[in-house]
Design a protein around this motif. Structure first.
Motif, PDB file in Angstrom:
ATOM      1  N   MET A   1     -69.153-106.406   4.207  1.00  0.00           N
ATOM      2  CA  MET A   1     -68.930-106.563   5.647  1.00  0.00           C
ATOM      3  C   MET A   1     -67.527-106.110   6.061  1.00  0.00           C
ATOM      4  N   ASN A   2     -66.551-106.249   5.153  1.00  0.00           N
ATOM      5  CA  ASN A   2     -65.204-105.788   5.488  1.00  0.00           C
ATOM      6  C   ASN A   2     -65.204-104.331   5.917  1.00  0.00           C
ATOM      7  N   GLY A   3     -66.027-103.527   5.238  1.00  0.00           N
ATOM      8  CA  GLY A   3     -66.094-102.106   5.580  1.00  0.00           C
ATOM      9  C   GLY A   3     -66.584-101.887   6.988  1.00  0.00           C
ATOM     10  N   LEU A   4     -67.526-102.701   7.437  1.00  0.00           N
ATOM     11  CA  LEU A   4     -68.053-102.558   8.792  1.00  0.00           C
ATOM     12  C   LEU A   4     -67.000-102.961   9.821  1.00  0.00           C
ATOM     13  N   TRP A   6     -63.762-102.927   9.296  1.00  0.00           N
ATOM     14  CA  TRP A   6     -62.724-101.884   9.209  1.00  0.00           C
ATOM     15  C   TRP A   6     -63.147-100.648   9.985  1.00  0.00           C
ATOM     16  N   LYS A   7     -64.428-100.310   9.870  1.00  0.00           N
ATOM     17  CA  LYS A   7     -64.975 -99.156  10.588  1.00  0.00           C
ATOM     18  C   LYS A   7     -64.770 -99.305  12.096  1.00  0.00           C
ATOM     19  N   VAL A  10     -61.081 -98.897  12.989  1.00  0.00           N
ATOM     20  CA  VAL A  10     -60.615 -97.501  12.938  1.00  0.00           C
ATOM     21  C   VAL A  10     -61.128 -96.715  14.147  1.00  0.00           C
ATOM     22  N   LEU A  11     -62.400 -96.938  14.463  1.00  0.00           N
ATOM     23  CA  LEU A  11     -62.996 -96.186  15.578  1.00  0.00           C
ATOM     24  C   LEU A  11     -62.347 -96.540  16.904  1.00  0.00           C
ATOM     25  N   ASP A  55     -71.756 -96.608  17.480  1.00  0.00           N
ATOM     26  CA  ASP A  55     -72.846 -96.759  16.508  1.00  0.00           C
ATOM     27  C   ASP A  55     -74.110 -96.066  16.993  1.00  0.00           C
ATOM     28  N   TRP A  60     -75.776 -94.790  13.479  1.00  0.00           N
ATOM     29  CA  TRP A  60     -75.189 -95.430  12.302  1.00  0.00           C
ATOM     30  C   TRP A  60     -76.063 -96.568  11.775  1.00  0.00           C
ATOM     31  N   VAL A  69     -77.823-101.960   3.769  1.00  0.00           N
ATOM     32  CA  VAL A  69     -76.962-102.973   4.375  1.00  0.00           C
ATOM     33  C   VAL A  69     -77.845-103.945   5.162  1.00  0.00           C
ATOM     34  N   ARG A  73     -75.866-108.771   8.257  1.00  0.00           N
ATOM     35  CA  ARG A  73     -74.475-108.457   7.956  1.00  0.00           C
ATOM     36  C   ARG A  73     -73.902-107.553   9.035  1.00  0.00           C
TER      37      ARG A  73
ATOM     38  N   MET B  88     -64.000 -89.772  11.898  1.00  0.00           N
ATOM     39  CA  MET B  88     -63.552 -90.224  10.564  1.00  0.00           C
ATOM     40  C   MET B  88     -63.468 -89.035   9.623  1.00  0.00           C
ATOM     41  N   MET B  96     -64.922 -96.918   3.616  1.00  0.00           N
ATOM     42  CA  MET B  96     -65.915 -97.777   4.260  1.00  0.00           C
ATOM     43  C   MET B  96     -67.067 -98.058   3.298  1.00  0.00           C
ATOM     44  N   SER B  99     -66.869-100.744   0.373  1.00  0.00           N
ATOM     45  CA  SER B  99     -67.100-102.176   0.598  1.00  0.00           C
ATOM     46  C   SER B  99     -68.562-102.459   0.930  1.00  0.00           C
TER      47      SER B  99
END
Lengths: 205, 283
Positions: A1-4, A6-7, A10-11, A55, A60, A69, A73, B88, B96, B99
């Motif tokens: 979930m951290n990646g989501l 973070w995504k 960033v966006l 998204d 996405w 995924v 989440r 990106m 990304m 994770s």
């Protein structure tokens, strides 16, 4: 979930910067301090809707779910991202509320600034929850986005009015008002999350 | 034989399109090619397997685990369109993904991106079409997935890029535990690497079997209509009537050749089989 999360960060990095700069410039120009404790986190809560737009534009969600995924989440990450954005807004709003009076040569009421900022944070969490719920409920069509904006505006208007009324009823005791709002926020978050998951889990991507 | 995917009684409808009673096994350790005309249901079937689409009825089991969605199974996916965010770059995509996937191998990802000639600091919006496909492949192969699903992944690729891509797939399949489900309109690619072929037509599976058996068995009988019909309707899968001749698709061309040596019976490629089924009349 951290990646989501973070995504989303960033966006929306540019959006975060623009709103932060706007908030500071607004308060300097109009010498508004305490009100920034409400306005700043409220502005940051609008970023939740922007993350949905990105998204949807890229498809996405379809890719992420296809790659394994879990849908819950993805929903949880939206709430986490919004909480982070609102908290950034809270920090900036509080900083401006505390710093502005010293720039204008007036006394800083630190306790008042903190209470107003916390109230702003709680209100923004509620607004962000409503925004996320409406996005999952209505989907990504143009019509749905207009509905989403209308519902959001109505929610903000209602919440601000309710806060003012509650403040009058509670004799101007902002601590009690904030505590009451916090209870509403927890209920709203929980309900919005569960309903959002239920809607998203029933959707073809 | 262990199956990577087991589908039983799958039904899914979108408006006027209906996918009915799909029963399909995708054996583990093999490449399964999925063919069909536009709108046949290939992408719908793939999305049902991955969990992006919800099924109306039936069941999908991945490696004996939960229904399609791959919660406990590692699945790599490659689509004909790139679903990564244009602002990106490759490095951010990798971060990304690291994770999102438990088995993410950052070194493998960097190696693949380097082999593909894609700078990690280049933004997706600056990628060519081929590069967008390649980064999807790099991501799909960088978390050691049990199953890789590709939906028209080679569409729009030049022949050299396709050849490189197929070599990658074959390299991935060196591990016998790996499985690939690949849909494509470029049937020559599937003839090269697929072990099994599934032909879906108007939402139903009309052919499913080992590729070699299909290519060794099926044939096209050509001639005048009376000559072609003389082989018997029980031997004919479908018939296509043109202005000057008649063609019939047969399942066992060797038997037809033996029984009717005077007839012209050509081996049928996957393209031929598709055209006959789609444009011909069922016998």
């Amino acid at each position: 979930m951290n990646g989501l999360v973070w995504k989303d960060t960033v966006l929306l990095k540019n959006g975060l910067i623009y709103i932060a700069v706007f908030g500071v410039v607004f308060s300097v120009l109009f010498r508004e301090s305490n009100v920034m404790g409400i306005v700043c986190p409220m502005l940051f809560s609008s970023l939740a809707a922007s993350s949905f737009a990105w998204d949807d534009q890229c498809g996405w969600n379809m890719y992420a779910v296809s790659a394994g995924v879990p849908r819950r989440r993805i929903v949880k990450s939206k709430f986490m991202s919004s909480a982070i954005f609102v908290t950034i807004g809270f920090v900036i709003g509080l900083a401006v509320s505390v710093a502005m009076p010293s720039l204008t040569g007036t006394e800083t009421d630190l306790i008042s600034a903190v209470i107003v900022s916390v109230t702003g944070w709680v209100l923004s969490v509620i607004v962000a929850s409503i925004s996320i719920l409406v996005n999952y409920w209505t989907g990504s069509s143009i019509k749905a986005q207009y509905i989403s904006i209308v519902v959001l505006m109505a929610s903000i208007a209602f919440l601000v009015s309710a806060t003012i009324v509650a403040s009058d009823l509670l004799g101007g005791n902002m601590l009690l008002v904030t505590a009451a709002l916090l209870v509403v926020a927890v209920l709203m978050l929980t309900g919005a999350y569960e309903i959002s998951c239920a809607r998203f889990e029933k959707r073809d991507l | 034989m262990e199956n990577a995917v087991e589908i039983r009684g799958l039904c899914k409808s979108f408006g006027s399109f209906r996918m009915m009673d799909i029963d399909l096994d995708i054996p583990r350790g093999y490449v399964v090619g999925l063919i069909g005309e536009n709108g046949a249901g290939k992408t719908t079937l793939i999305k049902c397997i991955t969990g992006a689409n919800l099924v109306d009825s039936g069941s999908i089991t991945l490696f004996d685990s939960q229904e399609g969605g791959g919660n406990e199974v590692s699945v790599g996916v490659v689509f004909d369109e790139c679903h990564f965010f244009p602002q990106m770059n490759g490095r951010q995509i990798g971060r990304m993904m690291s994770s999102l996937f438990a088995n993410w191998d950052g070194d493998r990802y960097a190696e693949l991106m380097s082999n593909f000639g894609i700078p990690l600091d280049k933004k997706i919006k600056e990628y060519s079409r081929g590069m967008r496909m390649r980064i999807q492949v790099a991501v799909a192969l960088s978390h050691n997935p049990d199953l890789v699903i590709m939906d028209e992944a080679t569409a729009g690729m030049d022949p050299a890029a396709r050849d490189e891509f197929l070599d990658l797939v074959m390299g991935y399949m060196q591990d016998e535990r790996h499985t690939v489900l690949m849909s494509s309109h470029i049937t020559s690619d599937l003839e090269r690497i697929a072990d099994y072929i599934v032909f879906i037509h108007k939402g139903r599976i009309v052919m499913n079997g080992p590729k070699d058996e299909i290519l060794d068995g099926y044939g096209i009988v050509k001639g005048s209509e009376p000559d072609v019909l003389a082989i018997g309707m029980e031997n004919i899968v479908c018939i296509k009537r043109d202005e000057f001749s008649t063609s019939a698709l047969v399942k066992d061309r060797k038997s037809v050749i033996e029984a009717y040596p005077e007839l012209v019976v050509d081996p049928a490629s996957l393209d031929d089989i598709m055209v006959m089924v789609i444009r011909g009349d069922v016998a």
